[in-house]
Design an enzyme around this catalytic site. Structure first.
Site: not given
Length: 344
Positions: A107, A146, A174, A177, A201, A254
């Site tokens: 992360r 990511n 996305d 959303r 992204h 998330t």
């Protein structure tokens, strides 16, 4: 009685059933492996089971205690599903996978640069990707880690697979959303709204307002300036781009949105549905952006071969410029990754 519990259960099974065929035949089984059992990986595994997308879900993680707990919990849930749950710290558990979903990675810490995060995740992928492909040479890699676009590129470089079989989860989430938000505003069901987010992204993503429509009625036939000015639509796009950060601030991560979107991609692959989805794909030669060698989200036809085709979508001049800008940003991230990869 001599022997342990397993020996006893073998006796019970022999008393209960008469075997008439070997257990070795695997025809008709579909296996999806999830690599990394954090909040995202665990949510994806649960959603794959709940949606009955595959017959086998295999979990791979380096944390044996966490892994064992997740398998136990999911195995209890599997009573209501059709999927069998496997787990191990050994990549061999993923053998024979049709799709391997990779969520493992570091992360981004506060104050940490994008380059530092990429370097960490490239190091993880160097150890991870080769044994996954060795155990499942015919697999499709679906990268969620990511930065998803750059890490899809890294996975492709390390895997030796055709680019069509290495996919980033991209901007499908996305886009979902955005569709959900438009639907809320217009008081309709999200499935009646068609609007895609393309590009990175990340921060340089953009909605393709020129093609957004509700049941065939283009938003720009109602207002020719949709997406061209700082109004409700513009604020909506900003809100969508910032939504992940807002969720992380509120609950620390998330999970459900990315789980549902990843499961939708897996389903399209396993069932060969030919659905069109904005996922991160290798687009050189497809007349998008400025023809750079990048992984970036554009509408793709998903099939059992991975990315079957890339749609030649019509973009406005502004949208083409935004796609080129996004491609440049991703290209620079890939350049950062290339510094840590073997020569191509």
């Amino acid at each position: 009685m001599e022997g342990g519990p397993d020996d006893y259960m073998t006796l019970v099974r022999d008393a209960l059933m008469v075997p008439i065929s070997s257990d070795q035949h695997q025809a008709g089984r579909t296996k999806v492996s999830v690599v990394g059992c954090g909040q995202v990986g665990s949510s994806i595994a649960f959603t794959l089971m709940a949606k009955n997308v595959c017959t086998d879900v295999a979990l791979l993680d380096v944390d044996a205690a966490r892994l064992g707990a997740e398998q136990m919990d999911l195995s209890h849930a599997s009573v209501f599903c059709k999927s069998r749950v496997l787990s191990s710290t050994d990549p061999a558990v993923t053998a024979g996978s049709k799709v391997i979903v990779v969520t493992a990675g570091a992360r981004q810490a506060p104050g940490e640069s994008r380059r530092d995060l990429i370097d960490k995740n490239v190091g993880i992928f160097k150890k991870l990707i080769p044994p996954l492909v060795q155990n499942s040479p015919d697999c499709i890699l679906l990268i969620v880690t990511n930065p998803a676009d750059a890490m899809a590129y890294v996975a492709w470089r390390l895997s030796g697979l055709p680019s069509s079989r290495v996919i980033g989860s991209g901007t499908l989430l996305d886009s979902m959303r955005l569709r959900s938000r438009i639907a809320q505003q217009l008081c309709v069901h999200p499935r009646s709204v068609y609007a895609w987010v393309c590009g990175e992204h990340g921060d340089s993503q953009f909605p393709v307002w020129s093609g957004a429509h509700v049941n065939g009625v283009r938003l720009r036939t109602l207002d020719t300036c949709v997406g061209l000015r700082d109004d409700a639509w513009g604020h909506m796009a900003e809100e969508i781009a910032a939504s992940a950060a807002k969720m992380i601030e509120g609950k620390g991560f998330t999970s459900w949105g990315i789980a549902m979107s990843t499961t939708a991609i897996c389903r399209a692959i396993l069932l060969n549905t030919k659905e069109i989805m904005p996922v991160s794909a290798y687009i050189q030669g497809c007349k998008h952006g400025d023809n750079k060698k990048v992984y970036i989200s554009v509408p793709c036809v998903m099939a059992d071969c991975g990315v079957h085709s890339i749609v030649k979508q019509k973009l406005s001049d502004l949208e083409r410029a935004k796609l080129a800008q996004s491609a440049e940003i991703i290209y620079q991230m890939q350049q950062d990754a290339d510094a840590s990869l073997p020569p191509q």
